[in-house]
Scaffold this active site. Structure first.
Site, PDB file in Angstrom:
ATOM      1  N   ASN A 161       0.663  -1.189   0.043  1.00 58.95           N
ATOM      2  CA  ASN A 161      -0.038  -0.101  -0.136  1.00 58.95           C
ATOM      3  C   ASN A 161       0.882   1.203  -0.052  1.00 58.95           C
ATOM      4  O   ASN A 161       0.239   2.618  -0.035  1.00 58.95           O
ATOM      5  CB  ASN A 161      -0.962   0.032   1.287  1.00 58.95           C
ATOM      6  CG  ASN A 161      -1.957  -1.120   0.811  1.00 58.95           C
ATOM      7  OD1 ASN A 161      -2.320  -1.513  -0.132  1.00 58.95           O
ATOM      8  ND2 ASN A 161      -2.908  -1.157   2.016  1.00 58.95           N
ATOM      9  N   ARG A 169      -8.368  -1.879  -7.593  1.00 58.68           N
ATOM     10  CA  ARG A 169      -8.951  -0.697  -7.322  1.00 58.68           C
ATOM     11  C   ARG A 169      -8.041   0.420  -7.255  1.00 58.68           C
ATOM     12  O   ARG A 169      -8.338   1.711  -7.250  1.00 58.68           O
ATOM     13  CB  ARG A 169      -9.883  -0.825  -6.010  1.00 58.68           C
ATOM     14  CG  ARG A 169     -10.754   0.214  -5.599  1.00 58.68           C
ATOM     15  CD  ARG A 169     -11.065   0.084  -4.188  1.00 58.68           C
ATOM     16  NE  ARG A 169     -11.030   1.337  -3.600  1.00 58.68           N
ATOM     17  CZ  ARG A 169     -12.102   2.302  -3.650  1.00 58.68           C
ATOM     18  NH1 ARG A 169     -12.862   2.202  -4.429  1.00 58.68           N
ATOM     19  NH2 ARG A 169     -11.886   3.376  -3.205  1.00 58.68           N
ATOM     20  N   ARG A 213     -17.398   0.727  -1.710  1.00 54.10           N
ATOM     21  CA  ARG A 213     -15.928   1.527  -2.210  1.00 54.10           C
ATOM     22  C   ARG A 213     -16.045   2.378  -3.323  1.00 54.10           C
ATOM     23  O   ARG A 213     -15.323   2.359  -4.148  1.00 54.10           O
ATOM     24  CB  ARG A 213     -14.872   0.340  -2.370  1.00 54.10           C
ATOM     25  CG  ARG A 213     -14.668  -0.368  -1.195  1.00 54.10           C
ATOM     26  CD  ARG A 213     -13.362  -1.439  -1.391  1.00 54.10           C
ATOM     27  NE  ARG A 213     -12.087  -0.891  -0.805  1.00 54.10           N
ATOM     28  CZ  ARG A 213     -11.050  -1.269  -0.859  1.00 54.10           C
ATOM     29  NH1 ARG A 213     -10.892  -2.638  -1.184  1.00 54.10           N
ATOM     30  NH2 ARG A 213      -9.846  -0.863  -0.677  1.00 54.10           N
ATOM     31  N   ASP A 255      -7.208  -4.170   7.886  1.00 52.51           N
ATOM     32  CA  ASP A 255      -6.534  -4.862   6.837  1.00 52.51           C
ATOM     33  C   ASP A 255      -5.874  -6.045   7.898  1.00 52.51           C
ATOM     34  O   ASP A 255      -5.306  -7.088   7.321  1.00 52.51           O
ATOM     35  CB  ASP A 255      -5.426  -4.426   5.997  1.00 52.51           C
ATOM     36  CG  ASP A 255      -5.828  -3.502   4.911  1.00 52.51           C
ATOM     37  OD1 ASP A 255      -7.158  -3.777   4.586  1.00 52.51           O
ATOM     38  OD2 ASP A 255      -5.061  -3.001   4.036  1.00 52.51           O
ATOM     39  N   ARG A 266      -2.213 -11.204  -4.656  1.00 56.55           N
ATOM     40  CA  ARG A 266      -2.164  -9.487  -4.770  1.00 56.55           C
ATOM     41  C   ARG A 266      -1.355  -9.000  -3.755  1.00 56.55           C
ATOM     42  O   ARG A 266      -0.972  -7.845  -4.153  1.00 56.55           O
ATOM     43  CB  ARG A 266      -3.542  -9.411  -4.964  1.00 56.55           C
ATOM     44  CG  ARG A 266      -4.670  -9.566  -5.769  1.00 56.55           C
ATOM     45  CD  ARG A 266      -5.908  -8.666  -5.776  1.00 56.55           C
ATOM     46  NE  ARG A 266      -5.615  -7.216  -5.237  1.00 56.55           N
ATOM     47  CZ  ARG A 266      -6.285  -6.804  -4.566  1.00 56.55           C
ATOM     48  NH1 ARG A 266      -7.419  -7.350  -3.995  1.00 56.55           N
ATOM     49  NH2 ARG A 266      -6.003  -5.574  -3.931  1.00 56.55           N
TER      50      ARG A 266
HETATM   51  C1  UD1 Z   1      -6.907   1.683   1.409  1.00 59.86           C
HETATM   52  C2  UD1 Z   1      -6.060   0.367   1.580  1.00 59.86           C
HETATM   53  C3  UD1 Z   1      -6.770  -0.712   1.864  1.00 59.86           C
HETATM   54  C4  UD1 Z   1      -7.321  -0.524   3.293  1.00 59.86           C
HETATM   55  C5  UD1 Z   1      -8.162   0.836   3.482  1.00 59.86           C
HETATM   56  C6  UD1 Z   1      -8.743   1.185   4.669  1.00 59.86           C
HETATM   57  C7  UD1 Z   1      -4.385   1.016  -0.328  1.00 59.86           C
HETATM   58  C8  UD1 Z   1      -4.040   0.742  -1.764  1.00 59.86           C
HETATM   59  N1  UD1 Z   1      -5.509   0.329   0.090  1.00 59.86           N
HETATM   60  O1  UD1 Z   1      -8.022   1.336   0.742  1.00 59.86           O
HETATM   61  O2  UD1 Z   1      -5.728  -1.948   1.896  1.00 59.86           O
HETATM   62  O3  UD1 Z   1      -8.282  -1.682   3.579  1.00 59.86           O
HETATM   63  O4  UD1 Z   1      -7.398   1.927   2.643  1.00 59.86           O
HETATM   64  O5  UD1 Z   1      -7.458   1.187   5.642  1.00 59.86           O
HETATM   65  O6  UD1 Z   1      -3.767   1.669   0.115  1.00 59.86           O
HETATM   66  N2  UD1 Z   1     -14.967   6.055   1.006  1.00 59.86           N
HETATM   67  C9  UD1 Z   1     -15.926   6.503   0.546  1.00 59.86           C
HETATM   68  N3  UD1 Z   1     -15.892   7.236  -0.856  1.00 59.86           N
HETATM   69  C10 UD1 Z   1     -14.601   7.527  -1.388  1.00 59.86           C
HETATM   70  C11 UD1 Z   1     -13.459   6.572  -0.855  1.00 59.86           C
HETATM   71  C12 UD1 Z   1     -13.664   6.128   0.221  1.00 59.86           C
HETATM   72  O7  UD1 Z   1     -17.072   6.534   0.936  1.00 59.86           O
HETATM   73  O8  UD1 Z   1     -14.242   7.975  -2.692  1.00 59.86           O
HETATM   74  C13 UD1 Z   1     -15.022   5.159   2.261  1.00 59.86           C
HETATM   75  C14 UD1 Z   1     -14.987   3.535   2.037  1.00 59.86           C
HETATM   76  O9  UD1 Z   1     -15.673   3.241   1.593  1.00 59.86           O
HETATM   77  C15 UD1 Z   1     -14.423   3.260   3.239  1.00 59.86           C
HETATM   78  C16 UD1 Z   1     -13.723   4.497   3.919  1.00 59.86           C
HETATM   79  O10 UD1 Z   1     -14.161   5.526   3.194  1.00 59.86           O
HETATM   80  O11 UD1 Z   1     -15.538   2.928   3.959  1.00 59.86           O
HETATM   81  C17 UD1 Z   1     -12.373   4.116   3.811  1.00 59.86           C
HETATM   82  O12 UD1 Z   1     -11.697   3.761   2.742  1.00 59.86           O
HETATM   83  P1  UD1 Z   1     -10.219   4.378   2.139  1.00 59.86           P
HETATM   84  O13 UD1 Z   1      -9.510   4.763   3.258  1.00 59.86           O
HETATM   85  O14 UD1 Z   1     -10.685   5.392   1.016  1.00 59.86           O
HETATM   86  O15 UD1 Z   1      -9.815   2.957   1.486  1.00 59.86           O
HETATM   87  P2  UD1 Z   1      -8.825   2.835   0.405  1.00 59.86           P
HETATM   88  O16 UD1 Z   1      -8.149   3.940  -0.016  1.00 59.86           O
HETATM   89  O17 UD1 Z   1      -9.682   2.230  -1.052  1.00 59.86           O
END
Ligand code: UD1
Length: 419
Positions: A23, A93, A122, A306, A398
């Site tokens: 990550n 993603r 997500r 995670d 992955r």
């Molecule tokens: C990253 C990590 C993933 C980890 C997650 C949470 C990477 C590549 N992946 O994923 O392994 O599980 O952080 O620690 O770093 N959300 C929205 N709208 C958005 C974006 C997020 O509603 O546009 C929500 C998501 O659904 C979730 C929360 O925000 O409930 C946090 O997610 P986010 O921190 O964005 O996860 P990722 O960055 O996708």
């Protein structure tokens, strides 16, 4: 398709070295799009996701090679294409991480929507809203977000929920915007600190590293950077939990204990001995019971989502009942049904899993449903009596490099077979 076959009941003992963090590698690779020149990234893990990101970068025009020592050299003098195709995005993603850098460099980005994901909806609305605040316009066209920005301009971006890749995308756009951007309620994961170090090395001006308010003063020009990817805290935590669950004694080298405050605390409360130095952790459990402890996933420095599935595997063996609450993703209990096939006693109550510990688990055939769920099944399989077969381990590939080889060297009886 490959599967893992595990003969359970062996203790995990010895030493293991962790790889660079997936990550952190993904946003740092994406950041090479921001400035021309040859960037140098050390400690990039060789994983399915990092290979996908390299394919994506190559599709934009980035040329890369490996130094004999393993470091990646990435030349992004020519970045011409700006479309991240569905074929690549659908498998990962985190491809969305190219949105900010492409808009900053070319003023244009077309990225396929990631779509649904096994662990929840997500969405990427935080990413597009934040970039729109910096002046980008977005259209949705044939499943693609199509972004344009003549010149990005600094602004205040506030996250309702701290988003890791959202914060990274806004940072990568803001470093080239005109004026100052303030990101409020930013995510504070260590991987963001690693990205800030790279961006600073490229000439960016960022204040607030490690806090939830980041202030970025845009600059006109950035140059290439040389940086080392931080150790993978999730891989480290997975090994810690494997050692604890099997009653083993494992020294994990090349890791960052300071990035795992919540897990270390919870393991100690569960009765597991944890010693640490600057870059190593020693986990030991010699015969004593595991005590049930409750866990709630939270943004960093809280307990990482995670590691939730892997911690649950440990709790299936605890004395007492533990309640594991998932607050980050809405559908991240798919491992529960599979752990039950191994004899675990778990029920789900809304966002919480109630885990009643048992003396032992029994081997069975199970199916990996997502990346971290796969790791929890490996831990359960290492403990279970008899043979456990885990199918669909492409999920595991992955995010873990040679997991079964590392565990085998530490005493596990585990092998990969083609189905
Ligand atoms: C990253 C990590 C993933 C980890 C997650 C949470 C990477 C590549 N992946 O994923 O392994 O599980 O952080 O620690 O770093 N959300 C929205 N709208 C958005 C974006 C997020 O509603 O546009 C929500 C998501 O659904 C979730 C929360 O925000 O409930 C946090 O997610 P986010 O921190 O964005 O996860 P990722 O960055 O996708």
């Amino acid at each position: 398709m490959d599967k893992l076959v595990i003969e359970g009941g062996r203790r995990i003992v010895g030493e293991i070295r962790v790889d660079g963090a997936k990550n952190a590698a993904l946003p740092l690779l994406a950041a090479t799009l921001l400035a021309p020149g040859t960037h140098r990234l050390e400690n990039v893990p060789d994983l399915r996701d990092t290979r996908t990101m390299l394919r994506l970068l190559a599709s934009f025009g980035v040329e890369w090679e490996r130094e004999p020592g393993g470091a990646l050299l990435l030349n992004s003098d020519r970045v011409e294409n700006f479309e991240a195709s569905y074929d690549l995005v659908k498998t990962m993603r985190a491809s969305v991480l190219v949105l900010g850098p492409l808009l900053a460099r070319l003023g244009r980005a077309r990225v396929s929507l990631p779509g649904g994901c096994a662990i929840g909806a997500r969405p990427i609305d935080f990413h597009t809203a934040g970039l729109a605040a910096l002046g980008a316009d977005f259209d949705l066209d044939a499943g693609y977000v199509d972004g344009r920005a003549a010149r990005l301009t600094g602004n205040t971006v506030y996250f309702d929920i701290p988003s890791v890749t959202g914060t990274e995308n806004i940072l990568m756009a803001a470093v080239r915007a005109r004026g100052t951007t303030v990101i409020k309620n930013a995510a504070r994961e260590p991987e963001i600190g690693n990205l800030i170090d790279m961006l600073t090395g490229m000439g960016a001006r960022i204040k607030g590293r490690g806090s939830d308010i980041l202030e970025v003063e845009g600059v006109d020009e950035l140059g290439p950077a040389s940086v080392r990817i931080i150790p993978d805290r999730i891989e480290t935590g997975t090994f810690m939990l494997a050692a604890a669950a099997t009653g083993g004694e494992l020294r994990i080298n090349g890791c960052s204990p300071q990035h795992l405050p919540a897990l270390i605390e919870k393991l100690r409360r569960a009765g597991v001995k944890v010693d640490q130095g600057d870059d190593w952790i020693l986990v030991a459990r010699d015969g004593g019971d595991i005590t049930a402890v409750d866990v709630k996933t939270m943004p960093y420095p809280g307990f990482p989502t995670d590691l939730q599935a892997q911690f649950m595997a440990l709790m299936t063996l605890a004395r007492g009942t533990s309640v594991i609450t998932e607050t980050i993703f809405e559908n991240r209990f798919m491992h529960v049904a599979e752990l039950r096939r191994l004899g675990a006693d778990i029920s789900i109550d809304g966002h919480s899993a109630v885990v009643r510990g048992r003396k032992n688990l029994r081997g069975a055939n199970v199916m990996a449903t997502d990346l971290r769920a796969s790791a929890s099944l490996v831990i359960a399989g290492l403990v279970a009596d008899g043979v456990t077969e885990i199918s669909r381990i492409y999920h595991l590939d992955r995010g873990y490099a040679g997991l079964e080889k590392k565990l085998a060297r530490a005493g596990a009886v585990i092998r990969r077979e083609s189905e």
